[in-house]
Design an enzyme around this catalytic site. Structure first.
Site, PDB file in Angstrom:
ATOM      1  N   GLY A  19     -24.520   3.707   1.809  1.00  0.00           N
ATOM      2  CA  GLY A  19     -23.472   4.310   0.979  1.00  0.00           C
ATOM      3  C   GLY A  19     -23.906   4.219  -0.476  1.00  0.00           C
ATOM      4  O   GLY A  19     -24.391   3.170  -0.924  1.00  0.00           O
ATOM      5  N   TYR A  20     -23.769   5.307  -1.233  1.00  0.00           N
ATOM      6  CA  TYR A  20     -24.212   5.287  -2.626  1.00  0.00           C
ATOM      7  C   TYR A  20     -23.142   5.860  -3.544  1.00  0.00           C
ATOM      8  O   TYR A  20     -23.401   6.658  -4.425  1.00  0.00           O
ATOM      9  CB  TYR A  20     -25.543   6.028  -2.763  1.00  0.00           C
ATOM     10  N   GLY A  21     -21.885   5.430  -3.288  1.00  0.00           N
ATOM     11  CA  GLY A  21     -20.770   5.832  -4.159  1.00  0.00           C
ATOM     12  C   GLY A  21     -20.491   4.707  -5.134  1.00  0.00           C
ATOM     13  O   GLY A  21     -21.405   3.997  -5.566  1.00  0.00           O
ATOM     14  N   ASN A  22     -19.223   4.527  -5.487  1.00  0.00           N
ATOM     15  CA  ASN A  22     -18.856   3.504  -6.460  1.00  0.00           C
ATOM     16  C   ASN A  22     -19.332   2.116  -6.019  1.00  0.00           C
ATOM     17  O   ASN A  22     -20.003   1.415  -6.766  1.00  0.00           O
ATOM     18  CB  ASN A  22     -17.334   3.522  -6.662  1.00  0.00           C
TER      19      ASN A  22
ATOM     20  N   GLY B   7     -21.495   1.230  -3.420  1.00  0.00           N
ATOM     21  CA  GLY B   7     -22.911   1.133  -3.057  1.00  0.00           C
ATOM     22  C   GLY B   7     -23.850   1.216  -4.243  1.00  0.00           C
ATOM     23  O   GLY B   7     -24.786   0.411  -4.362  1.00  0.00           O
ATOM     24  N   TYR B   8     -23.620   2.175  -5.138  1.00  0.00           N
ATOM     25  CA  TYR B   8     -24.526   2.302  -6.289  1.00  0.00           C
ATOM     26  C   TYR B   8     -24.507   1.032  -7.144  1.00  0.00           C
ATOM     27  O   TYR B   8     -25.544   0.462  -7.466  1.00  0.00           O
ATOM     28  CB  TYR B   8     -24.191   3.534  -7.146  1.00  0.00           C
TER      29      TYR B   8
ATOM     30  N   LYS C 140       0.872  -1.185   0.000  1.00  0.00           N
ATOM     31  CA  LYS C 140       0.000   0.000   0.000  1.00  0.00           C
ATOM     32  C   LYS C 140       0.905   1.230   0.000  1.00  0.00           C
ATOM     33  O   LYS C 140       2.043   1.167   0.477  1.00  0.00           O
ATOM     34  CB  LYS C 140      -0.878   0.020   1.258  1.00  0.00           C
TER      35      LYS C 140
HETATM   36  P1  NAD Z   1     -17.192   6.540  -2.557  1.00  0.00           P
HETATM   37  O1  NAD Z   1     -16.461   7.721  -2.061  1.00  0.00           O
HETATM   38  O2  NAD Z   1     -17.442   6.382  -4.018  1.00  0.00           O
HETATM   39  O3  NAD Z   1     -18.643   6.451  -1.832  1.00  0.00           O
HETATM   40  C1  NAD Z   1     -18.798   6.495  -0.453  1.00  0.00           C
HETATM   41  C2  NAD Z   1     -20.288   6.631  -0.150  1.00  0.00           C
HETATM   42  O4  NAD Z   1     -20.467   6.551   1.275  1.00  0.00           O
HETATM   43  C3  NAD Z   1     -20.896   7.954  -0.590  1.00  0.00           C
HETATM   44  O5  NAD Z   1     -22.188   7.748  -1.117  1.00  0.00           O
HETATM   45  C4  NAD Z   1     -21.017   8.738   0.721  1.00  0.00           C
HETATM   46  O6  NAD Z   1     -22.069   9.664   0.711  1.00  0.00           O
HETATM   47  C5  NAD Z   1     -21.313   7.614   1.683  1.00  0.00           C
HETATM   48  N1  NAD Z   1     -21.054   7.980   3.067  1.00  0.00           N
HETATM   49  C6  NAD Z   1     -20.047   8.730   3.577  1.00  0.00           C
HETATM   50  N2  NAD Z   1     -20.209   8.892   4.893  1.00  0.00           N
HETATM   51  C7  NAD Z   1     -21.342   8.220   5.221  1.00  0.00           C
HETATM   52  C8  NAD Z   1     -22.048   8.035   6.434  1.00  0.00           C
HETATM   53  N3  NAD Z   1     -21.637   8.579   7.566  1.00  0.00           N
HETATM   54  N4  NAD Z   1     -23.162   7.265   6.409  1.00  0.00           N
HETATM   55  C9  NAD Z   1     -23.611   6.726   5.255  1.00  0.00           C
HETATM   56  N5  NAD Z   1     -22.997   6.898   4.080  1.00  0.00           N
HETATM   57  C10 NAD Z   1     -21.875   7.636   4.068  1.00  0.00           C
HETATM   58  O7  NAD Z   1     -16.396   5.284  -1.984  1.00  0.00           O
HETATM   59  P2  NAD Z   1     -16.424   3.779  -2.489  1.00  0.00           P
HETATM   60  O8  NAD Z   1     -15.321   3.562  -3.440  1.00  0.00           O
HETATM   61  O9  NAD Z   1     -17.817   3.406  -2.860  1.00  0.00           O
HETATM   62  O10 NAD Z   1     -15.994   3.023  -1.133  1.00  0.00           O
HETATM   63  C11 NAD Z   1     -16.956   2.694  -0.133  1.00  0.00           C
HETATM   64  C12 NAD Z   1     -16.365   1.595   0.735  1.00  0.00           C
HETATM   65  O11 NAD Z   1     -16.025   0.480  -0.081  1.00  0.00           O
HETATM   66  C13 NAD Z   1     -15.079   2.006   1.472  1.00  0.00           C
HETATM   67  O12 NAD Z   1     -15.036   1.344   2.714  1.00  0.00           O
HETATM   68  C14 NAD Z   1     -13.998   1.432   0.570  1.00  0.00           C
HETATM   69  O13 NAD Z   1     -12.788   1.192   1.268  1.00  0.00           O
HETATM   70  C15 NAD Z   1     -14.659   0.146   0.125  1.00  0.00           C
HETATM   71  N6  NAD Z   1     -14.029  -0.393  -1.069  1.00  0.00           N
HETATM   72  C16 NAD Z   1     -14.169   0.233  -2.280  1.00  0.00           C
HETATM   73  C17 NAD Z   1     -13.529  -0.310  -3.385  1.00  0.00           C
HETATM   74  C18 NAD Z   1     -13.687   0.313  -4.756  1.00  0.00           C
HETATM   75  O14 NAD Z   1     -13.173  -0.265  -5.726  1.00  0.00           O
HETATM   76  N7  NAD Z   1     -14.400   1.417  -4.888  1.00  0.00           N
HETATM   77  C19 NAD Z   1     -12.737  -1.462  -3.270  1.00  0.00           C
HETATM   78  C20 NAD Z   1     -12.616  -2.087  -2.019  1.00  0.00           C
HETATM   79  C21 NAD Z   1     -13.270  -1.529  -0.931  1.00  0.00           C
END
Ligand code: NAD
Length: 415
Positions: A217-220, A222-223, A105
C-alpha cells in the site's frame, strides 16, 4: 464466500478477551453492544435541482472513559454493522493509548466520487444538522475517515458553529491547519507505527539499521511508513506496492522518489531499476519487517505459513485473519496489532482537541515527542500483557484496553 460481518468479528474478539480475563458476564453483555446509535435521513438538494435522501449513522459505542471519538465515512457500501464495529474498535484503541476518550464512528451511504463539491458540502452540512444534538466538544468529537478529508471537516465545523451561534473549533478534528488542525496530523498514523516498530525491534533484538522492510500500500499510511522507516530507523525499503502491483530492488528504494513517480504515473509499478512483483509475493519476501498498509484480510491461513518477516507492523485495519494470527504466533513472528500500530492518527487528533481547548498551538517537534511517548508506553503495556497471560499481541491489546474500560465502569458504579 460471504463477507464476514465486521460487527460479529468485533464481538468475537471481545468474547475471546472476556474468556482470558474471566470477565463478569453482565459487564461482558454491556460491552458487546453500542450504548447509543442515531439513524438519520438526510434530504440534500442536488445540482440538477432534485432532492436526494441519504442515510446516515452515528454510533457512540462506549463513553465510560470520556467523550466519544471516531471518524466519519462517506461510502456507498457503508452499513450500520461496519459503523458499530469501527465504533467498538475506537473504544479499545482510545483505551489502549490511555486517551480520556470513548469510541464512536459515523457514516453516510453515498458515493462522493459521483458527487460535485457543492453537493458534498450540502451533504456534510446536512449530516451535522442531523447529528447536532448528539455530538459536541465535550460529548462526541468526529474526525475524517474513508472519503472524508480536512475540507469536509471544515464545512462540518462551520455548520456546527453556525447552529451553536459561536465558533466551536473543538467539535471536530482533522481540520485544515488554517482552521486550527494540528501540526503533525499528516504523517501521524505512520509515525506512531514507526515508533512501535522501533520498540518491537529492540524487543526482538533486531538492528533496524541493517534491516530490510517491505510495505504493502502506498497511500497516506504506506508512503509515510516507508519514508519514516528509512529516515528515522535506517531500514532499507526493498519493496512497496499499490493496487496495481509491487516493485522490488535489493539495493533499496528512495521512498520520496517513488511517491513522486506514483503521483505522475498513477502507480509505483515500472519504477526504474526495479523488478515487478505481485502483492502476494511482497507479503512473502524474506525481509525483517513487513508493513501491511492497504487492505484488510491480506494475511490469511493460506499465506501465513510463508510469511518470513520477523516483525509484522499492521498499519492497515484488520490485515490479518484470526486463523493467520495463530500461525504467525506459533512461528514466532512478532505482530504489532492494528489498533496499537495505527493509533498515531487518533492520538494526534486528541492533541488537536487539547490545543483547540487551550487555544494554544504546539510545534510539530512537540507533537512528535508526545506521540512517541504515548505509542511507546502503549506498546510496552501490550507486550507485558502478552507475556503475563502467554497470549498473542492482539489478544494482549484487547486485555489492556478492555480492563481499563471495565475498571472505569466499576469506579463509576455502573457495574
Ligand atoms: P489510502 O487510500 O491513502 O491508500 C491506500 C493504498 O492502498 C493505496 O496506495 C492503494 O493503491 C493501495 N491498495 C488498494 N488496494 C490494494 C490492493 N489490493 N493491494 C495492494 N495495495 C492496495 O489509505 P490510507 O489512509 O493509507 O489507509 C490504508 C490503511 O491504513 C487502511 O486499512 C486504513 O484503515 C488504515 N489506517 C489509516 C489511517 C490514516 O490516518 N490514514 C489511520 C488508521 C488506519
Amino acid at each position: 464466500m460471504a463477507k464476514a460481518n465486521p460487527f460479529e468479528v468485533a464481538q468475537k474478539q471481545l468474547d475471546q478477551c472476556a474468556k482470558i480475563i474471566k470477565l463478569d458476564s453482565d459487564v461482558h453483555a454491556i460491552l458487546r453492544v453500542p450504548m447509543r446509535e442515531l439513524h438519520i435521513s438526510l434530504p440534500v438538494r442536488m445540482d440538477d435541482g432534485s432532492v436526494k435522501i441519504f442515510q446516515g449513522f452515528r454510533v457512540q459505542y462506549n463513553d465510560t472513559r470520556g467523550p466519544t471519538k471516531g471518524g466519519i465515512r462517506f461510502h456507498p457500501d457503508e452499513t450500520i454493522d461496519t459503523v458499530r464495529a469501527l465504533a467498538a474498535w475506537m473504544t479499545w484503541k482510545c483505551a489502549l493509548l490511555d486517551l480520556p476518550l470513548g469510541g464512536a464512528k459515523g457514516g453516510v451511504i453515498c458515493n462522493p466520487k459521483e458527487m460535485s463539491q457543492t453537493e458534498l458540502e450540502r451533504l456534510s452540512r446536512a449530516y451535522i444538522q442531523g447529528i447536532y444534538n448528539f455530538i459536541g466538544p465535550d460529548r462526541d468529537i468526529p474526525a475524517p475517515d474513508v472519503y472524508t478529508n480536512p475540507q469536509v471537516m471544515a464545512w462540518m465545523m462551520d455548520e456546527y458553529s453556525k447552529i451553536a451561534g459561536k465558533n466551536q473549533f473543538g467539535v471536530i478534528t482533522g481540520k485544515p491547519l488554517r482552521l486550527w488542525g494540528s501540526a503533525g496530523r499528516d504523517d501521524a498514523t505512520a509515525r506512531g507505527g514507526i515508533y512501535t516498530l522501533r520498540e518491537a525491534a529492540r524487543e526482538c533484538g533486531i538492528d533496524l539499521k541493517k534491516a530490510t522492510a517491505a510495505v504493502q500500500g502506498y497511500g497516506n499510511a504506506g508512503y509515510y511508513a516507508a519514508y519514516l522507516a528509512k529516515r528515522l530507523l535506517g531500514c532499507k525499503i526493498v519493496a512497496v506496492s499499490d493496487s496495481k502491483g509491487g516493485i522490488f530492488t535489493k539495493e533499496g528504494l528512495e521512498p520520496e522518489a517513488v511517491r513522486k513517480y506514483k503521483a505522475k504515473t498513477g502507480s509505483v509499478i515500472n519504477f526504474p531499476n526495479t523488478k515487478a512483483i505481485s502483492n502476494e509475493d511482497l507479503l512473502q519476501l524474506e525481509v525483517d519487517v513487513l508493513i501491511p498498509a492497504a487492505l484488510e484480510n491480506v494475511i490469511t491461513e493460506r499465506n501465513a505459513p510463508n510469511i518470513r518477516a520477523k516483525i509484522v507492523a499492521e498499519l492497515a485495519n484488520g490485515p490479518t485473519t484470526p486463523e493467520a494470527d495463530d500461525i504467525l504466533y506459533k512461528n514466532g513472528v512478532h505482530v504489532i496489532p492494528d489498533f496499537l500500530c495505527n493509533a498515531g492518527g487518533v492520538t494526534v487528533s486528541y492533541f488537536e482537541m487539547v490545543q483547540n481547548l487551550y487555544m494554544y498551538y504546539w510545534e510539530e517537534k512537540e507533537i512528535n515527542e508526545r506521540l512517541d511517548k504515548k505509542m511507546s508506553i502503549a506498546y510496552h503495556s501490550v507486550l507485558s500483557a502478552s507475556q503475563k497471560y502467554n497470549i498473542n499481541m492482539r489478544q494482549a491489546a484487547y486485555v489492556v484496553a478492555v480492563e481499563r474500560v471495565v475498571d472505569a465502569m466499576k469506579l463509576r458504579g455502573w457495574v
